[in-house]
Design an enzyme around this catalytic site. Structure first.
Site, short mmCIF file in Angstrom:
data_model
loop_
_atom_site.label_atom_id
_atom_site.label_comp_id
_atom_site.label_asym_id
_atom_site.label_seq_id
_atom_site.Cartn_x
_atom_site.Cartn_y
_atom_site.Cartn_z
N ASP A 87 -6.05 9.50 9.50
CA ASP A 87 -4.76 9.01 9.97
C ASP A 87 -4.38 9.50 11.36
O ASP A 87 -4.69 10.63 11.74
CB ASP A 87 -3.67 9.41 8.98
CG ASP A 87 -3.74 8.57 7.72
OD1 ASP A 87 -3.72 7.32 7.86
OD2 ASP A 87 -3.83 9.13 6.62
N GLU A 96 0.85 -1.18 0.00
CA GLU A 96 0.00 0.00 0.00
C GLU A 96 0.90 1.24 0.00
O GLU A 96 1.75 1.39 0.87
CB GLU A 96 -0.91 -0.02 1.25
CG GLU A 96 -2.10 0.89 1.14
CD GLU A 96 -2.93 0.91 2.42
OE1 GLU A 96 -3.56 1.95 2.66
OE2 GLU A 96 -2.93 -0.07 3.19
#
Lengths: 260, 398
Positions: free
Chosen positions: A62, A51
């Site tokens: 995040d 990824e």
């Protein structure tokens, strides 16, 4: 339709009785010239797909570690366009999954972005702020491109949503293992096992667990119950600290897990 | 240009629900709760009771005689949202959403704040209803609005400083969203502006449209007809949508939204997202958003913390596209003139946000006929800005 390359890569690992391992790395952290070196390292270390995170000004999904890595990359002037151009310069055989927030894709232009993904050998996309209802924005442009639009499914998703999302999932199901953002966790909800079991029951593609998985013990645990694991913050930290052994130990942990 | 996609909460091509999957369940729960609350007479009565006896509504529609004389044009009325408890229109929405949270069985509240007005309003509503509250506020805004931080703390709210980015409203929303994702099962997010994923823009509008509804009733009582023009300032656009919405169908009423031009649009140091006309996704909705060519969101700049946001709510974007509302902008320097003008002509110190609307309205009134009527939404009082204004004026009044 044939299965996506990304799905096949995960199944290939599962057929060996092992769980797949997908590491996340922040593109441009440490400099964009490190990108290919790190991809090759992860491929050789035994990752089944990689990824590739794209830095963004407002990464709301995040946690601290990835936010900071993103800030470091942003300070170096890294953008989605630069990452796509770098990826096209050298192709890899391991499937790459680009994780980006939606706005940089819109600014790039959806069809141009998809074409560049195709040229760069990108096999999947994860867009955390593009839920099932809004995926029409990209899905038309992705038809026939062998680029899977990987859905995130969370603990808070209702059974109805889980079924709807999982049935139409492409590539794999990204099972979010915590309520929250990415990052290191010491504990997980007790009903997580049930959640993963339900997901595996309704999904036609492999189910991978991610968010908060950071230690070899956690990797081993989730590898035993899911078709694979995604590790982000711990990999990002290891690259940042140049602690490559840590990465190897995480991948090894996934290989030694015994499926339940 | 975005393709039209099927999705909820669209205003033309704007709006939508661009959020992490973890929040989708909470958004649909919120939508259902909001719809059922609005259909429940008991809920409406409870809300109206608080608006009357706690907030002090209805607030006056005040004829600004000396300001009208000074302009020498249209008759200027001020909708006195500054007279609400806590000093701004923000309490209308904070109270409505806090009641909604209680109805959903959520006892914990998270909110963001820029100028601190929404934070104070939310902290107030939470104290009133016995809810636990945490407010995220940018570090720069904490510096600019120190007293509002203490107000929130006095009200029993925890204020979390956000030092990421420029430490302003955008960064506070990011942190509030992250917090909400992690605590979504027992926490409601009271978003303060007409922004964010559906159903937030609609909820905020529904709870703010009391401004326009009262104005409509009051102007007809005083003048026997609707106004010719209505002016409101726009950051995310909550006071403006609340004021405009009841007038949208009245085609003879011209509507003006005033964005913050900061140091001037040409300097790039501003918060005028509609003027910049770049489209994109921020905080869950497709809107006009200040951004660079790579799609990174840019920092907004305005002397007014409440307008310091790099996008404008989706319904405003649509009202701009269909030409129903005229959007314009006013600089920091002009807003400072607006503060002094209203203070000296009417004895009302407006919030810096509202001063943008005052400055534009004063110029507009000059060009209108004395028989015409202009209403300005005076969204908040200026007590919170006195220090900023003093510093900006170099310590003395010009």
């Amino acid at each position: 339709m044939n299965e996506f390359t990304l799905t096949m890569a995960i199944r290939k690992r599962n057929e060996k009785g092992q769980s797949a391992f997908i590491p996340y790395m922040m593109a441009g952290d440490g400099g964009l010239d490190m990108l290919h070196e790190r991809i090759s390292f992860l491929e050789e270390a035994g990752a089944d797909a990689i990824e590739i995170g794209i830095p963004f000004s407002d990464p709301v999904a995040d946690g601290e570690v990835i936010q900071e890595a993103g800030s470091r990359a942003l300070k170096r002037g890294v953008t989605l366009r630069k990452v796509m151009s770098e990826l096209q310069a050298q192709l890899h055989s391991i499937p790459l999954v680009v994780m980006t927030y939606l706005n940089p894709v819109l600014a790039y232009g959806v069809s141009e972005f998809v074409e560049d993904c195709k040229r760069a050998g990108v096999k999947g996309l994860i867009i955390p702020d593009l839920p099932h209802e809004e995926r029409g924005l990209l899905s038309d442009a992705l038809i026939g491109k062998d680029i899977a639009l990987v859905p995130l499914i969370s603990l808070t998703s209702s059974l109805e949503r889980i079924e709807k999302n999982a049935r139409k999932a492409e590539g794999f199901v990204y099972a979010v293992t915590v309520n929250g953002i990415t990052g290191v966790r010491s504990s997980f909800a007790s009903d997580l096992m049930d959640h993963l079991t339900v997901l595996k029951g309704v999904s036609n593609v492999p189910v991978l667990a991610g968010f908060g998985i950071s230690t070899p013990e956690q990797v081993r645990h989730f590898s035993s119950i899911a078709d694979g694991v995604i590790v982000g913050s711990a990999i990002v930290t290891a690259f940042h600290e140049e602690n490559l052994e840590k990465i190897q130990s995480l991948i090894e942990a996934s290989r030694t897990a015994v499926s339940q | 240009m975005i393709q039209t996609v099927e999705g909820k909460g669209r205003y033309g091509r704007f709006g939508g629900q661009y959020v992490p999957e973890t929040l989708m369940g909470a958004l649909s729960e919120l939508e259902e709760a909001h719809d059922s609350a609005l259909a429940d007479q008991e809920f409406i009565e409870q809300l109206n009771g608080y608006l009357k006896d706690f907030v002090g509504r209805e607030n006056p529609l005040y004829f600004a005689e000396r300001l009208t004389e000074a302009a020498g044009g249209a008759r200027i009325y001020l909708k006195r949202e500054d007279l609400n408890h806590t000093g701004a229109h923000k309490i209308n929405n904070a109270l409505g959403q806090a009641l909604l949270a209680k109805r959903m069985g959520k006892r914990k509240i998270v909110a963001e704040t820029g100028a601190g007005q929404h934070g104070v309003a939310t902290a107030t509503a939470c104290a009133l209803l016995g809810l636990e509250c945490v407010v995220f506020m940018g570090k720069e805004d904490i510096r600019r609005q120190e007293l509002n931080v203490f107000r929130m703390e006095l009200l029993g709210t925890r204020v979390e400083s956000v030092d990421k980015g420029a430490g302003t409203l955008k960064d506070a929303v990011n942190e509030a969203l992250r917090y909400w994702v992690a605590h979504v099962e027992d926490t409601h997010y009271i978003l303060g502006s007409a922004l964010g994923p559906h159903p937030f823009p609609k909820i905020v509008r529904d709870f703010q449209q009391v401004i326009g509804q009262e104005t409509k009733r009051q102007i007809v009582e005083k003048e026997g007809r609707l106004p010719d023009a209505v002016v409101a300032c726009i950051g995310g656009g909550s006071n403006a949508i609340g004021m405009f919405h009841p007038f949208v169908e009245d085609e003879n009423v011209a509507l003006y939204g005033v964005e913050a031009a900061g140091g001037g649009i040409s300097t790039g140091q501003h918060a005028a997202a509609i003027a910049e006309a770049k489209e994109g996704v921020l905080h869950g909705a497709y809107m006009y958003v200040l951004q660079d060519e790579d799609g990174f969101i840019q920092e907004a700049h305005s002397i007014s913390a409440g307008l310091d946001y790099p996008a404008v709510g989706p319904e405003h974007c649509h009202l701009h596209d269909i030409g129903r509302v005229h959007y314009t902008s006013v600089t920091d320097a002009e807003a400072l003139e607006g503060v002094q003008l209203l203070a000296q002509k009417e004895g009302i110190i407006p919030a810096l946000e509202s001063a943008h609307a005052i400055h534009f309205a004063f110029g507009l009134a000059k060009e209108m006929h004395p028989d015409e009527i202009l209403v300005v939404c005076l969204s908040g009082r200026g007590d919170k800005d006195v220090q900023t204004v003093r510093d900006a004026l170099g310590g003395g009044v010009q």
